[in-house]
Design an enzyme around this catalytic site. Structure first.
Site, PDB file in Angstrom:
ATOM      1  N   ALA A  55       0.868  -1.165   0.000  1.00 18.30           N
ATOM      2  CA  ALA A  55       0.000   0.000   0.000  1.00 18.30           C
ATOM      3  C   ALA A  55       0.912   1.224   0.000  1.00 18.30           C
ATOM      4  O   ALA A  55       2.060   1.153   0.428  1.00 18.30           O
ATOM      5  CB  ALA A  55      -0.892  -0.014   1.235  1.00 18.30           C
ATOM      6  N   GLU A  83      -0.678  -9.214  -0.193  1.00 14.73           N
ATOM      7  CA  GLU A  83      -2.107  -9.405   0.091  1.00 14.73           C
ATOM      8  C   GLU A  83      -2.915  -9.502  -1.203  1.00 14.73           C
ATOM      9  O   GLU A  83      -3.861 -10.295  -1.309  1.00 14.73           O
ATOM     10  CB  GLU A  83      -2.606  -8.263   0.983  1.00 14.73           C
ATOM     11  CG  GLU A  83      -2.031  -8.388   2.398  1.00 14.73           C
ATOM     12  CD  GLU A  83      -2.223  -7.153   3.258  1.00 14.73           C
ATOM     13  OE1 GLU A  83      -1.934  -6.036   2.771  1.00 14.73           O
ATOM     14  OE2 GLU A  83      -2.668  -7.293   4.416  1.00 14.73           O
ATOM     15  N   GLY A  98       0.614  -4.838   1.052  1.00 16.97           N
ATOM     16  CA  GLY A  98      -0.570  -4.934   0.185  1.00 16.97           C
ATOM     17  C   GLY A  98      -0.306  -5.695  -1.105  1.00 16.97           C
ATOM     18  O   GLY A  98      -1.240  -6.235  -1.712  1.00 16.97           O
ATOM     19  N   GLU A 152       4.510  -4.738   7.795  1.00 14.06           N
ATOM     20  CA  GLU A 152       3.731  -3.663   8.425  1.00 14.06           C
ATOM     21  C   GLU A 152       4.098  -3.351   9.863  1.00 14.06           C
ATOM     22  O   GLU A 152       4.047  -2.189  10.270  1.00 14.06           O
ATOM     23  CB  GLU A 152       2.226  -3.990   8.341  1.00 14.06           C
ATOM     24  CG  GLU A 152       1.626  -3.835   6.949  1.00 14.06           C
ATOM     25  CD  GLU A 152       1.760  -5.072   6.084  1.00 14.06           C
ATOM     26  OE1 GLU A 152       2.497  -6.005   6.474  1.00 14.06           O
ATOM     27  OE2 GLU A 152       1.116  -5.128   5.021  1.00 14.06           O
TER      28      GLU A 152
HETATM   29  N1  DAK Z   1       4.565   3.162  -1.000  1.00 11.39           N
HETATM   30  C1  DAK Z   1       4.929   4.315  -1.620  1.00 11.39           C
HETATM   31  N2  DAK Z   1       6.048   4.423  -2.358  1.00 11.39           N
HETATM   32  C2  DAK Z   1       6.836   3.350  -2.479  1.00 11.39           C
HETATM   33  C3  DAK Z   1       6.510   2.118  -1.861  1.00 11.39           C
HETATM   34  C4  DAK Z   1       5.311   2.039  -1.090  1.00 11.39           C
HETATM   35  N3  DAK Z   1       4.895   0.921  -0.481  1.00 11.39           N
HETATM   36  N4  DAK Z   1       7.497   1.237  -2.150  1.00 11.39           N
HETATM   37  C5  DAK Z   1       8.380   1.887  -2.913  1.00 11.39           C
HETATM   38  N5  DAK Z   1       7.994   3.148  -3.128  1.00 11.39           N
HETATM   39  C6  DAK Z   1       8.675   4.191  -3.893  1.00 11.39           C
HETATM   40  C7  DAK Z   1       9.898   4.713  -3.151  1.00 11.39           C
HETATM   41  O1  DAK Z   1       9.518   5.682  -2.218  1.00 11.39           O
HETATM   42  C8  DAK Z   1      10.713   5.297  -4.297  1.00 11.39           C
HETATM   43  O2  DAK Z   1      10.160   6.536  -4.655  1.00 11.39           O
HETATM   44  P1  DAK Z   1      11.123   7.803  -5.024  1.00 11.39           P
HETATM   45  O3  DAK Z   1      11.960   7.995  -3.829  1.00 11.39           O
HETATM   46  O4  DAK Z   1      11.915   7.322  -6.229  1.00 11.39           O
HETATM   47  O5  DAK Z   1      10.174   8.895  -5.312  1.00 11.39           O
HETATM   48  C9  DAK Z   1      10.433   4.315  -5.424  1.00 11.39           C
HETATM   49  O6  DAK Z   1       9.213   3.631  -5.089  1.00 11.39           O
HETATM   50  C10 DAK Z   1      11.531   3.294  -5.605  1.00 11.39           C
HETATM   51  O7  DAK Z   1      11.717   2.674  -4.345  1.00 11.39           O
HETATM   52  P2  DAK Z   1      13.173   2.524  -3.677  1.00 11.39           P
HETATM   53  O8  DAK Z   1      14.085   3.630  -4.106  1.00 11.39           O
HETATM   54  O9  DAK Z   1      12.973   2.341  -2.236  1.00 11.39           O
HETATM   55  O10 DAK Z   1      13.674   1.174  -4.366  1.00 11.39           O
HETATM   56  P3  DAK Z   1      14.673   0.103  -3.753  1.00 11.39           P
HETATM   57  O11 DAK Z   1      14.970  -0.849  -4.860  1.00 11.39           O
HETATM   58  O12 DAK Z   1      15.821   0.754  -3.058  1.00 11.39           O
HETATM   59  O13 DAK Z   1      13.832  -0.652  -2.629  1.00 11.39           O
HETATM   60  C11 DAK Z   1      11.853  -1.778  -1.737  1.00 11.39           C
HETATM   61  C12 DAK Z   1      12.683  -1.412  -2.994  1.00 11.39           C
HETATM   62  C13 DAK Z   1      10.554  -2.456  -2.203  1.00 11.39           C
HETATM   63  C14 DAK Z   1      12.646  -2.762  -0.862  1.00 11.39           C
HETATM   64  C15 DAK Z   1      11.584  -0.484  -0.941  1.00 11.39           C
HETATM   65  O14 DAK Z   1      11.020   0.488  -1.835  1.00 11.39           O
HETATM   66  C16 DAK Z   1      10.593  -0.708   0.153  1.00 11.39           C
HETATM   67  O15 DAK Z   1      10.975  -1.228   1.216  1.00 11.39           O
HETATM   68  N6  DAK Z   1       9.362  -0.275  -0.058  1.00 11.39           N
HETATM   69  C17 DAK Z   1       8.317  -0.365   0.957  1.00 11.39           C
HETATM   70  C18 DAK Z   1       7.866  -1.777   1.092  1.00 11.39           C
HETATM   71  C19 DAK Z   1       6.847  -1.915   2.179  1.00 11.39           C
HETATM   72  O16 DAK Z   1       7.137  -1.675   3.368  1.00 11.39           O
HETATM   73  N7  DAK Z   1       5.656  -2.297   1.755  1.00 11.39           N
HETATM   74  C20 DAK Z   1       4.579  -2.472   2.698  1.00 11.39           C
HETATM   75  C21 DAK Z   1       3.783  -1.221   2.716  1.00 11.39           C
HETATM   76  S1  DAK Z   1       2.681  -1.245   4.054  1.00 11.39           S
HETATM   77  C22 DAK Z   1      -4.125  -0.700   6.556  1.00 11.39           C
HETATM   78  C23 DAK Z   1      -4.241  -0.636   5.176  1.00 11.39           C
HETATM   79  C24 DAK Z   1      -3.265  -1.151   4.377  1.00 11.39           C
HETATM   80  C25 DAK Z   1      -2.126  -1.702   4.927  1.00 11.39           C
HETATM   81  C26 DAK Z   1      -2.025  -1.754   6.291  1.00 11.39           C
HETATM   82  C27 DAK Z   1      -3.000  -1.265   7.108  1.00 11.39           C
HETATM   83  N8  DAK Z   1      -5.122  -0.123   7.364  1.00 11.39           N
HETATM   84  C28 DAK Z   1      -5.769   1.080   6.941  1.00 11.39           C
HETATM   85  C29 DAK Z   1      -5.277  -0.647   8.715  1.00 11.39           C
HETATM   86  C30 DAK Z   1      -1.073  -2.124   4.060  1.00 11.39           C
HETATM   87  C31 DAK Z   1       0.189  -1.788   4.395  1.00 11.39           C
HETATM   88  C32 DAK Z   1       1.285  -1.949   3.470  1.00 11.39           C
HETATM   89  O17 DAK Z   1       1.200  -2.486   2.403  1.00 11.39           O
END
Ligand code: DAK
Length: 264
Positions: A63, A111, A108, A131
């Site tokens: 997400a 998911e 997400g 998360e």
């Molecule tokens: N959201 C927004 N932007 C994201 C993103 C994300 N999840 N993942 C990557 N990006 C963006 C980065 O910010 C970066 O943007 P710029 O800086 O270039 O503008 C671009 O994509 C490239 O990412 P990186 O530079 O970080 O690329 P790397 O190869 O170095 O790293 C990575 C890739 C996938 C390991 C890293 O980007 C990363 O760790 N991303 C986040 C992964 C993550 O934590 N995903 C889980 C998200 S939390 C709920 C509703 C929904 C949810 C929970 C609760 N409620 C309302 C209760 C769901 C939660 C989630 O999904």
């Protein structure tokens, strides 16, 4: 649509999440477009769907953290409901849905993949529910589906520790059915989808319903679903043709491919 591409290859629909600048992260607009594209699938002609991400790095990196970071409590709950509604739409979609996981499937993203019927992935795929490291729980069904797909103990370990894992681990724990080199992934997904598409559509859809509905029920009630939903296939033309082919000792592929009961 700005963030979703939809193409039909013969009778297989391919949905591509296309937001490469954010590694295909799911924001409100992406979720709304995904929902709309599912609503527009032609159920008379399309027999299976594939969901994948654009590029060769990410399926869906979760997400959208930037969007979520400023949400109030009420907005967070609304986002949770919107996301879960789309995941459930995928899960209960009348056609089989294959996730072709072509890279990161985090939060997400995992998911979304778990809402699909079948997951296959590329060798560079990375899965996880990170998360708790962000101060939240998985919010699009991750606590429920990961525990059901791979087992509660394995799901709890990955979720509590926010540990990402690679394709070989995903295969070992049964989260994906197969791992392919990146360049073969879409061909393999298409082969699988076309093999499904070659079967009797009413029977395939009934199998999805029996499996999904049955998993939520006690065994006696689940068997009853199979009797009613599965039994209804005896009213289809494909059942007549398929069994006649067998009795004529002909291994003919089905020709009829009826998509709905005549009296429906
Ligand atoms: N959201 C927004 N932007 C994201 C993103 C994300 N999840 N993942 C990557 N990006 C963006 C980065 O910010 C970066 O943007 P710029 O800086 O270039 O503008 C671009 O994509 C490239 O990412 P990186 O530079 O970080 O690329 P790397 O190869 O170095 O790293 C990575 C890739 C996938 C390991 C890293 O980007 C990363 O760790 N991303 C986040 C992964 C993550 O934590 N995903 C889980 C998200 S939390 C709920 C509703 C929904 C949810 C929970 C609760 N409620 C309302 C209760 C769901 C939660 C989630 O999904």
């Amino acid at each position: 649509m700005a963030f979703i591409k939809y193409e039909v290859n013969e009778n297989v629909g391919v949905i591509t999440i296309d937001r490469p600048k954010a590694l295909n992260a799911l924001n409100t607009d992406v979720l709304a477009e995904l929902s709309a594209v599912l609503d527009g699938v032609d159920l008379d002609t399309v027999r299976a769907l594939i969901i994948t991400g654009s590029g060769d790095k990410s399926f869906v990196a979760g997400a959208d953290i930037a969007e979520m970071s400023t949400k109030t409590l009420e907005e967070g709950v609304a986002f949770y409901r919107a996301g879960n509604a789309v995941m459930r739409k995928v899960e209960t979609f009348p056609l089989p849905v294959i996730a072709a996981v072509n890279g990161f499937a985090l939060g997400g993203g995992n998911e979304l993949a778990m809402s699909c019927d079948i997951r296959i992935c590329s060798e560079n795929a990375v899965f996880g529910q990170p998360e708790v490291g962000l101060g939240i729980t998985p919010g699009f069904g991750g606590t429920q589906r990961l525990a059901r797909i791979v087992s509660p103990g394995i799901a709890k370990q990955f979720i509590y520790t926010a540990t990402n894992f690679k394709a070989d681990k995903a295969l070992a724990i049964g989260l994906v059915n197969a791992v392919y080199p990146q360049e073969q992934l879409m061909d393999e997904a298409m082969k699988l989808a076309k093999k499904i598409a070659a079967q009797a559509p009413i029977a395939v859809r009934a199998c999805k319903k029996c499996i999904n509905d049955g998993l939520d029920k006690a065994m006696d009630d689940a068997i009853e679903v199979e009797c009613v939903v599965g039994g209804a296939c005896f009213g289809s033309e494909d059942q007549k043709e398929g069994m006649a082919n067998f009795l004529r000792k002909k291994d003919d592929p089905l020709k009829v491919k009826q998509v709905a009961f005549k009296n429906a």
